[in-house]
Design a protein around this motif. Sequence first.
Motif, PDB file in Angstrom:
ATOM      1  N   ILE A  14       0.817  -1.218   0.000  1.00 57.27           N
ATOM      2  CA  ILE A  14       0.000   0.000   0.000  1.00 57.27           C
ATOM      3  C   ILE A  14       0.857   1.277   0.000  1.00 57.27           C
ATOM      4  CG2 ILE A  14      -1.960  -1.116   1.156  1.00 57.27           C
ATOM      5  CD1 ILE A  14      -1.143   0.322   3.761  1.00 57.27           C
ATOM      6  N   LEU A 280      -3.221   1.772  13.338  1.00 56.13           N
ATOM      7  CA  LEU A 280      -2.177   1.845  12.318  1.00 56.13           C
ATOM      8  C   LEU A 280      -2.403   2.913  11.252  1.00 56.13           C
ATOM      9  CD1 LEU A 280      -1.393  -1.919  11.653  1.00 56.13           C
ATOM     10  CD2 LEU A 280       0.135  -0.178  12.579  1.00 56.13           C
ATOM     11  N   HIS A 299       2.665   1.848   9.894  1.00 59.42           N
ATOM     12  CA  HIS A 299       2.243   0.567   9.318  1.00 59.42           C
ATOM     13  C   HIS A 299       3.211   0.109   8.236  1.00 59.42           C
ATOM     14  CE1 HIS A 299       0.843   2.462   5.588  1.00 59.42           C
ATOM     15  NE2 HIS A 299       0.185   3.364   6.310  1.00 59.42           N
ATOM     16  N   GLY A 300       3.070  -1.173   7.875  1.00 62.01           N
ATOM     17  CA  GLY A 300       3.918  -1.724   6.826  1.00 62.01           C
ATOM     18  C   GLY A 300       3.204  -1.725   5.487  1.00 62.01           C
ATOM     19  N   SER A 301       3.548  -2.719   4.660  1.00 61.31           N
ATOM     20  CA  SER A 301       3.061  -2.722   3.282  1.00 61.31           C
ATOM     21  C   SER A 301       1.644  -3.292   3.155  1.00 61.31           C
ATOM     22  CB  SER A 301       4.021  -3.533   2.419  1.00 61.31           C
ATOM     23  OG  SER A 301       4.108  -4.848   2.936  1.00 61.31           O
ATOM     24  N   ALA A 302       1.141  -3.903   4.230  1.00 57.92           N
ATOM     25  CA  ALA A 302      -0.224  -4.467   4.258  1.00 57.92           C
ATOM     26  C   ALA A 302      -0.608  -5.136   2.940  1.00 57.92           C
ATOM     27  CB  ALA A 302      -1.240  -3.375   4.632  1.00 57.92           C
ATOM     28  N   PRO A 303       0.108  -6.175   2.549  1.00 55.42           N
ATOM     29  CA  PRO A 303      -0.168  -6.780   1.231  1.00 55.42           C
ATOM     30  C   PRO A 303      -1.587  -7.323   1.105  1.00 55.42           C
ATOM     31  CG  PRO A 303       1.418  -8.098   2.508  1.00 55.42           C
ATOM     32  CD  PRO A 303       1.213  -6.837   3.272  1.00 55.42           C
ATOM     33  N   ASP A 304      -2.222  -7.629   2.246  1.00 59.37           N
ATOM     34  CA  ASP A 304      -3.584  -8.180   2.166  1.00 59.37           C
ATOM     35  C   ASP A 304      -4.585  -7.196   1.583  1.00 59.37           C
ATOM     36  OD1 ASP A 304      -3.075  -6.702   4.522  1.00 59.37           O
ATOM     37  OD2 ASP A 304      -4.769  -7.593   5.573  1.00 59.37           O
ATOM     38  N   ILE A 305      -4.319  -5.906   1.707  1.00 63.76           N
ATOM     39  CA  ILE A 305      -5.297  -4.935   1.179  1.00 63.76           C
ATOM     40  C   ILE A 305      -4.719  -4.088   0.031  1.00 63.76           C
ATOM     41  CG2 ILE A 305      -6.751  -4.749   3.244  1.00 63.76           C
ATOM     42  CD1 ILE A 305      -5.161  -2.134   3.873  1.00 63.76           C
ATOM     43  N   LYS A 310      -8.603  -0.090   0.025  1.00 67.49           N
ATOM     44  CA  LYS A 310      -9.056  -0.027   1.431  1.00 67.49           C
ATOM     45  C   LYS A 310      -8.028   0.608   2.357  1.00 67.49           C
ATOM     46  CE  LYS A 310     -12.151  -3.988   1.281  1.00 67.49           C
ATOM     47  NZ  LYS A 310     -12.208  -5.417   1.533  1.00 67.49           N
ATOM     48  N   ALA A 311      -6.832   0.886   1.844  1.00 69.91           N
ATOM     49  CA  ALA A 311      -5.790   1.453   2.716  1.00 69.91           C
ATOM     50  C   ALA A 311      -6.185   2.854   3.170  1.00 69.91           C
ATOM     51  CB  ALA A 311      -4.471   1.507   1.964  1.00 69.91           C
ATOM     52  N   ASN A 312      -5.933   3.112   4.420  1.00 70.99           N
ATOM     53  CA  ASN A 312      -6.177   4.449   4.968  1.00 70.99           C
ATOM     54  C   ASN A 312      -4.890   5.273   4.756  1.00 70.99           C
ATOM     55  OD1 ASN A 312      -6.643   6.687   6.508  1.00 70.99           O
ATOM     56  ND2 ASN A 312      -7.041   5.606   8.423  1.00 70.99           N
ATOM     57  N   GLU A 354     -10.897   1.646   6.993  1.00 72.01           N
ATOM     58  CA  GLU A 354     -10.220   1.112   8.190  1.00 72.01           C
ATOM     59  C   GLU A 354     -10.921   1.554   9.479  1.00 72.01           C
ATOM     60  OE1 GLU A 354      -6.700   2.941   9.505  1.00 72.01           O
ATOM     61  OE2 GLU A 354      -5.847   1.122  10.331  1.00 72.01           O
TER      62      GLU A 354
HETATM   63  P1  ATP Z   1       4.829  -5.527   6.666  1.00 72.08           P
HETATM   64  O1  ATP Z   1       5.371  -6.904   6.586  1.00 72.08           O
HETATM   65  O2  ATP Z   1       5.232  -4.674   5.502  1.00 72.08           O
HETATM   66  O3  ATP Z   1       5.053  -4.878   7.999  1.00 72.08           O
HETATM   67  P2  ATP Z   1       2.231  -6.381   7.507  1.00 72.08           P
HETATM   68  O4  ATP Z   1       0.972  -6.688   6.759  1.00 72.08           O
HETATM   69  O5  ATP Z   1       2.865  -7.464   8.285  1.00 72.08           O
HETATM   70  O6  ATP Z   1       3.241  -5.678   6.512  1.00 72.08           O
HETATM   71  P3  ATP Z   1       1.211  -3.913   8.446  1.00 72.08           P
HETATM   72  O7  ATP Z   1       1.303  -3.433   7.072  1.00 72.08           O
HETATM   73  O8  ATP Z   1       1.764  -3.038   9.497  1.00 72.08           O
HETATM   74  O9  ATP Z   1       1.915  -5.287   8.609  1.00 72.08           O
HETATM   75  O10 ATP Z   1      -0.308  -4.151   8.728  1.00 72.08           O
HETATM   76  C1  ATP Z   1      -0.963  -5.122   9.498  1.00 72.08           C
HETATM   77  C2  ATP Z   1      -2.435  -5.147   9.065  1.00 72.08           C
HETATM   78  O11 ATP Z   1      -3.082  -3.914   9.403  1.00 72.08           O
HETATM   79  C3  ATP Z   1      -2.556  -5.239   7.566  1.00 72.08           C
HETATM   80  O12 ATP Z   1      -2.647  -6.559   7.204  1.00 72.08           O
HETATM   81  C4  ATP Z   1      -3.781  -4.426   7.201  1.00 72.08           C
HETATM   82  O13 ATP Z   1      -4.917  -5.234   7.159  1.00 72.08           O
HETATM   83  C5  ATP Z   1      -3.884  -3.426   8.338  1.00 72.08           C
HETATM   84  N1  ATP Z   1      -3.375  -2.105   7.915  1.00 72.08           N
HETATM   85  C6  ATP Z   1      -2.098  -1.652   8.012  1.00 72.08           C
HETATM   86  N2  ATP Z   1      -1.990  -0.403   7.543  1.00 72.08           N
HETATM   87  C7  ATP Z   1      -3.202  -0.033   7.135  1.00 72.08           C
HETATM   88  C8  ATP Z   1      -3.737   1.151   6.543  1.00 72.08           C
HETATM   89  N3  ATP Z   1      -2.987   2.224   6.270  1.00 72.08           N
HETATM   90  N4  ATP Z   1      -5.052   1.167   6.239  1.00 72.08           N
HETATM   91  C9  ATP Z   1      -5.838   0.111   6.499  1.00 72.08           C
HETATM   92  N5  ATP Z   1      -5.393  -1.030   7.060  1.00 72.08           N
HETATM   93  C10 ATP Z   1      -4.100  -1.116   7.376  1.00 72.08           C
END
Ligand code: ATP
Length: 373
Positions: A14, A280, A299-305, A310-312, A354
Amino acid sequence: MKSYKIAWLPGDGIGPEVTEEARKAVDAAGAKHEFKIEWVRYPFGAAHYQRTGETLPDSALAEMALCDAMLLGAVGAPSVKPGILERGILLKLRFHFDQYINLRPALTYKGVPCPIPTSGRIDSVVVRENTEDFYMGVGAAAEGGNINTPFEVKRELYKVSGRLSAAFSPGHAAAAQVGILTRPGIERVTRYAFNLAKGRGEKEVTLASKANAVPILYGFLDEETRRVAGEFPDMSLKIQNVDALCCHLARKPDSYGVILCPNLFGDIVSDLLSGLTGGLGLGAGGNIGDKLSMFEPVHGSAPDIAGTGKANPLAAVLCAAMMLAHIGENEGAQTIGQALESYLAESGAKRPVELGGSALCMEVGDAVVKKIG
Ligand code: ATP
């Protein structure tokens, strides 16, 4: 018209989506307050690594050093072994530019309820030391009950080398990791915290410590911090054990301003505060140093969304505001902060997905830009 050069590293997942919205907010604030941003985009991240085998070349570091600041999205993807991009890009940037402060503000917003009833607004900033403590990477696991491992760690301020040696009898499986703090490391982060508190019109800095249980390391921290605090005679230092601090934060989260933390406690305390202030999608952070400073959402890359919309993007937007304040565009920073606040207060069902609403990433960005005017 003032002009700035900003290194923009959207990265993975994201990261590109949220930083695009942050960029829109910065450009809108620039149009309003008469400054211009030249965005220098860098491709580094998972896709670039998989195509070229390159994480972050030294030539890019040299170019980035000429920029006024950096906006980073997120780095990391499930397709790349954990650690490669984090070490090869994020940590490389932090150490190369000696970003010795991790700045994590925590602010409550109307429209984003705090899980704990508060009498006032939470408005804290965690100033986390970013280079020392238990994050030095000095440690080893005991093999056959013995540790005998050389180490060498380079930091901008010093190099530390030596040998970690221990014998366990009987030889159980064991591990040891060393926390290191130094006078110059403590001095610079303490001065930063006091100056920040002063700029916020506050008279006190709270230090999260634990000298009762870890007296050598954190006793030294207390002593050195107290000494530097003496340079600010009209301000006071409150030293609080980190466990008591967490207990207080959970009961009365609005009673703190600037919280100064060694690396490990800062990691934990800032997450506690971000949990109290919206999670986050609203967690912004800055890695600050005397060279290039880098602003990235917590937050990280949140690959699931990623790619779903849906990313905020608000954490990235807040990072952009912090970045503007850092380069001296305070009015622009305030304008973005106020726009975000007013959007959240009025958004209702149109709040970010979110936060339980229906607004997709770009719609949130557009709404903030509209408020900037
Ligand atoms: P990474 O390995 O890059 O840290 P990650 O998925 O393990 O990625 P985060 O990206 O920090 O960890 O996010 C954890 C969960 O929180 C995500 O799977 C996502 O569903 C949700 N999330 C994180 N950031 C956002 C955002 N900006 N908007 C909406 N949901 C978010």
